[in-house]
Scaffold this motif. Structure first.
Motif, PDB file in Angstrom:
ATOM      1  N   TRP A   1      -3.039 -52.073  -2.646  1.00  0.00           N
ATOM      2  CA  TRP A   1      -2.176 -51.125  -3.338  1.00  0.00           C
ATOM      3  C   TRP A   1      -1.702 -50.030  -2.393  1.00  0.00           C
ATOM      4  CZ3 TRP A   1      -3.066 -45.871  -4.153  1.00  0.00           C
ATOM      5  CH2 TRP A   1      -2.182 -45.249  -5.044  1.00  0.00           C
TER       6      TRP A   1
ATOM      7  N   PHE B   1       0.788 -39.930  -6.570  1.00  0.00           N
ATOM      8  CA  PHE B   1      -0.277 -40.588  -5.812  1.00  0.00           C
ATOM      9  C   PHE B   1       0.214 -41.074  -4.463  1.00  0.00           C
ATOM     10  CE2 PHE B   1      -2.923 -39.957  -9.137  1.00  0.00           C
ATOM     11  CZ  PHE B   1      -2.608 -40.628 -10.301  1.00  0.00           C
ATOM     12  N   GLN B   2       1.394 -40.655  -4.047  1.00  0.00           N
ATOM     13  CA  GLN B   2       1.953 -41.171  -2.795  1.00  0.00           C
ATOM     14  C   GLN B   2       1.052 -40.841  -1.616  1.00  0.00           C
ATOM     15  OE1 GLN B   2       4.896 -42.998  -2.197  1.00  0.00           O
ATOM     16  NE2 GLN B   2       3.813 -43.114  -0.268  1.00  0.00           N
TER      17      GLN B   2
ATOM     18  N   VAL C   1      -2.063 -40.188  -1.633  1.00  0.00           N
ATOM     19  CA  VAL C   1      -3.327 -40.929  -1.728  1.00  0.00           C
ATOM     20  C   VAL C   1      -3.154 -42.309  -1.100  1.00  0.00           C
ATOM     21  CG1 VAL C   1      -4.992 -41.885  -3.328  1.00  0.00           C
ATOM     22  CG2 VAL C   1      -4.004 -39.680  -3.784  1.00  0.00           C
ATOM     23  N   ALA C   2      -2.035 -42.950  -1.440  1.00  0.00           N
ATOM     24  CA  ALA C   2      -1.768 -44.272  -0.847  1.00  0.00           C
ATOM     25  C   ALA C   2      -1.637 -44.176   0.661  1.00  0.00           C
ATOM     26  CB  ALA C   2      -0.497 -44.866  -1.460  1.00  0.00           C
ATOM     27  N   ASP C   3      -0.915 -43.128   1.122  1.00  0.00           N
ATOM     28  CA  ASP C   3      -0.751 -42.951   2.563  1.00  0.00           C
ATOM     29  C   ASP C   3      -2.090 -42.775   3.248  1.00  0.00           C
ATOM     30  OD1 ASP C   3       2.287 -40.947   2.445  1.00  0.00           O
ATOM     31  OD2 ASP C   3       1.959 -43.104   2.590  1.00  0.00           O
TER      32      ASP C   3
ATOM     33  N   SER D   1       2.761 -47.653   0.759  1.00  0.00           N
ATOM     34  CA  SER D   1       2.987 -46.699   1.819  1.00  0.00           C
ATOM     35  C   SER D   1       3.417 -47.450   3.063  1.00  0.00           C
ATOM     36  CB  SER D   1       1.691 -45.925   2.049  1.00  0.00           C
ATOM     37  OG  SER D   1       1.708 -45.340   3.293  1.00  0.00           O
TER      38      SER D   1
ATOM     39  N   VAL E   1       5.018 -44.346  -6.948  1.00  0.00           N
ATOM     40  CA  VAL E   1       3.563 -44.439  -6.850  1.00  0.00           C
ATOM     41  C   VAL E   1       2.946 -43.445  -7.808  1.00  0.00           C
ATOM     42  CG1 VAL E   1       1.732 -44.474  -5.169  1.00  0.00           C
ATOM     43  CG2 VAL E   1       4.060 -44.762  -4.443  1.00  0.00           C
TER      44      VAL E   1
END
Lengths: 231, 145, 377
Positions: A31, C88-89, C91-93, A36, C82
């Motif tokens: 995910w 949550f961008q 967090v993903a990064d 990203s 996201v």
């Protein structure tokens, strides 16, 4: 933290009930990687304007998908967006950049030049017939140039692939859809003749009777007459 | 202009004013075009070569522009195909240095007294001059028979 | 006219002096130490945990905000997919960077290569420890606070220099050299601007400076000099943290990524995070020195208004003011084009420095003759 990839899931598989940990960790990894994706802007020709510049601009916004952080250094980029034709002089450098990218890495070939050499497939002495002669490609986005919406389709396809689990442990199958050399018995002139014949068959326009044949032509003419030429 | 007039023909078929110059008078004409205050062609916009394969010669053209007066002129010179040597104009317009390198790279025109005549676009060890009409490469599928 | 001036002069009259006693976590720990060692340890552990949470939470939040603000400045939307509106961008990064392959170039100096991001992060975290967030939320009130800040911010240069040098890459080296030159130059101007406030406040300790602004924030209470010092400090600090228009060291179009070209994964995340936390630190210091820190906005004599202002807790005041300054710094990034390296040095040495010196001299005169805008000590 490459250590974590190697040891932790392996450990988890040995623990009873650890399979859940593996799948949850996998899901989180996939995910986060899918959402990203930082592109390495590798624009060589006209596709760069559509794929890298227009999609990043305000009208179609690449940053909605979290992908606008285009890092110029391959060490920090995830996906190499090949936008433009690759020439033989560029090919070793592209290979070097690809190898400098940190795993997990993916490659998107956008535009027909990067897929197969494009309009230069027949007669060029310098174009490499498709970026996948040089680097393994994950997603092909057709078009010349592809519209930004097509590029988003490619990006979403890549995200789907990553979420389905094509992480660094299980890279996807890479296919080469276009032959770079012609098969036996077929010449370029034959292909051209066939394309011409197809175009002629489908696209002959009978100008004199076009107005009569079209249901909306008369209404359009009337609308134009009343609305367009106002004094 | 009368001093230049000998040996120079006006080509009427083109849209921009163009003059043809014999190759041996190229340098002198070019210097005069740049230095004469009434002409003042201080900008060499482009320079490349045309391969007239049937007539066995190259035509080198120089598109000139005057930033002071705003007029343009095209200068052309013919060189034979087997001895495509012409003096360099990079002493007159420095931008010609790279333009002549491109003409050498793709067409094989040689320039006398060029400061740095080597390939510009293709790899340094490329064999052949691709933009010539008789250039053949195994990658060019159209000519695979 | 005189009536308005009189009202203005009563702006920071003594009745609106601070009613919040300052107590730092270190002070609490020191008090508890003789009786109950574990309580002291607990305080320090809480402080460390708080710092950790602050760094990660703030980092993620600021990066997300930067992308959203940049997007809205450019009439587009920013991360949207996201999580709702892309929250949550980051967090993903972060997770992605955590699990990326860790690359150290073959001929790089491995020890320095690994050390550099930690140095960059260390100086940031050290500075976070002395900022007064609210009367009760300050980890440690060093009584040479301003001197400490100036010294520790120099550590950040080490991170950049080591990162550029150890990468064995000419772009990194050029970026690092430019970064070092830029940072040590602008430190001079920033310090000169700081000194103005120190002179007016009479103390080097940061919470002392905040409480000295009880009668009015230094940006307007120090006559004219404060405003100029504020502008100089903001400009010099933007240069210190390598933000556009001063982001030559990581100028993307010139140096691929400058000093962090060869960094990937977690150590790049450290550099990235350090840049954003630095931005927060700089904003927090600006607020502390010039905009009253956690002091609410009081108008002298308007007791009802002041009572309403006091309802908002001081921590919220601090956060609000810092958010405003952070927004302004981000605004700079998407407004100004990048300065060339020679323009950058010229700006510092030929423009900011003389103005800073003159400002300091005028400020000294103002302090000497008590020429504050508003009466009161």
């Amino acid at each position: 933290m490459a250590l974590i990839i190697d040891t932790l899931p392996g450990l988890a598989e040995k623990i009873p009930g650890g399979q859940v940990l593996v799948t949850s960790l996998d899901w989180l990894l996939n995910w986060s990687r899918a959402n990203s994706l930082w592109p390495l802007s590798f624009g060589t020709k006209c596709c760069a304007i559509e794929m890298l510049m227009a999609t990043g601009a305000s009208h179609q916004d690449l940053s909605r998908f979290g992908a606008e952080v285009a890092r110029n250094t391959p060490r920090q980029a995830d996906v190499m967006v090949i936008a433009g034709a690759i020439v033989k002089k560029m090919a070793p450098r592209m290979r070097m950049l690809y190898e400098q990218m940190a795993e997990p890495r993916w490659v998107m070939a956008t535009g027909s030049c990067a897929i197969s050499g494009g309009p230069f497939m027949y007669n060029s002495y310098h174009i490499v017939r498709g970026a996948d002669e040089v680097v393994p490609v994950d997603v092909y986005v057709p078009g010349c140039p592809p519209r930004p919406e097509a590029f988003f389709w490619g990006l979403l396809t890549l995200q789907r692939m990553i979420r389905r689990g094509e992480t660094v442990r299980a890279p996807g199958v890479r296919r080469k859809p276009v032959l770079s050399a012609l098969p036996q018995g077929i010449a370029v002139q034959d292909i051209r003749a066939e394309i011409h014949a197809a175009l002629e068959a489908e696209n002959v326009v009978d100008v004199e009777n076009a107005a009569a044949a079209s249901p909306w032509h008369g209404k359009l003419r009337q609308w134009m007459a009343t609305n367009l030429y106002k004094p | 202009m009368t001093a230049l007039a000998s040996g120079i023909e006006r080509r009427e078929k083109v849209n921009r004013p163009a003059v043809r110059v014999p190759a041996e008078r190229l340098l002198e004409v070019a210097a005069r075009l740049r230095d004469d205050p009434a002409l003042a062609f201080d900008m060499l916009v482009d320079h490349a070569a045309i391969d007239w394969h049937a007539e066995n010669r190259f035509e080198l053209f120089y598109h000139l522009f005057s930033t002071a007066h705003g007029h343009a002129l095209t200068l052309t010179a013919f060189v034979p195909r087997d001895a495509p040597v012409v003096p360099t104009v990079s002493r007159i317009w420095p931008v010609a240095e790279w333009q002549e390198r491109e003409a050498y790279d793709l067409m094989g025109i040689l320039y006398d007294e060029h400061p740095d005549l080597r390939r510009l676009f293709l790899e340094d060890d490329w064999q052949g001059f691709p933009l010539r009409k008789d250039y053949r490469d195994p990658d060019m599928l159209e000519f695979q028979k | 006219m005189t009536g308005a001036l009189a009202a203005f002069a009563a702006f920071g009259a003594a009745e609106t002096a601070t009613a919040w006693p300052v107590k730092t976590v270190a002070a609490r720990a020191a008090e508890a130490l003789p009786d109950n060692v574990w309580l002291a340890v607990l305080y320090m552990a809480l402080a460390l945990a708080g710092l950790g949470a602050l760094v990660s939470g703030l980092g993620m939040g600021l990066i997300y905000l930067e992308r959203k603000i940049a997007a809205h400045f450019q009439c587009r939307l920013g991360p949207m997919r996201v999580g709702p509106h892309g929250i949550f961008q980051t967090v993903a990064d972060t997770f992605k960077l955590l699990f990326k392959e860790d690359i150290v170039p073959a001929r790089a100096d491995k020890a320095l290569h690994v050390l550099a991001p930690f140095l960059a992060m260390t100086s940031t975290v050290l500075m976070l420890g002395v900022i007064p967030y609210s009367p009760v939320l300050q980890i440690s009130d060093v009584n040479i606070g301003v001197l400490y800040i100036t010294a520790v911010s120099g550590l950040g240069v080490m991170g950049i220099l080591l990162g550029g040098w150890s990468s064995y890459n000419k772009w990194s080296l050029i970026g690092a050299m430019r970064g070092a030159a830029q940072i040590i130059s602008y430190e001079v101007s920033a310090t000169l601007a700081l000194l103005v406030v120190v002179m007016f406040a009479g103390t080097l300790s940061l919470s002392g400076i905040v409480t000295s602004q009880a009668e009015g924030w230094w940006i307007w209470r120090a006559p004219v000099v404060g405003g100029i010092a504020f502008l100089i400090y903001l400009t010099a600090s933007t240069a210190e943290i390598n933000r556009t228009p001063f982001d030559i060291p990581e100028g993307e179009s010139e140096l691929t990524a400058g000093f962090h070209t060869e960094y990937s994964g977690l150590r790049f995340a450290f550099f990235f995070l350090a840049e954003f936390i630095n931005m927060f630190v700089v904003a927090a210091l600006t607020v502390t020195l010039f905009l009253g820190g956690w002091m609410p906005f009081h108008v002298g004599g308007a007791n009802a208004f002041n009572a309403v202002m006091d309802l908002v807790p001081p921590g919220a005041w601090f956060l609000g003011k810092t958010a405003l300054v952070v927004f302004v710094i981000m605004w700079f990034r998407w407004t100004f084009p990048r300065l060339r390296v020679d323009q950058l040095m010229r700006l510092e040495w030929k423009i900011l420095l003389p103005i800073g010196f003159a400002n300091l001299a005028l400020g000294a005169l103002a302090v000497l003759y008590s020429l504050y805008f508003f009466p009161g000590a």
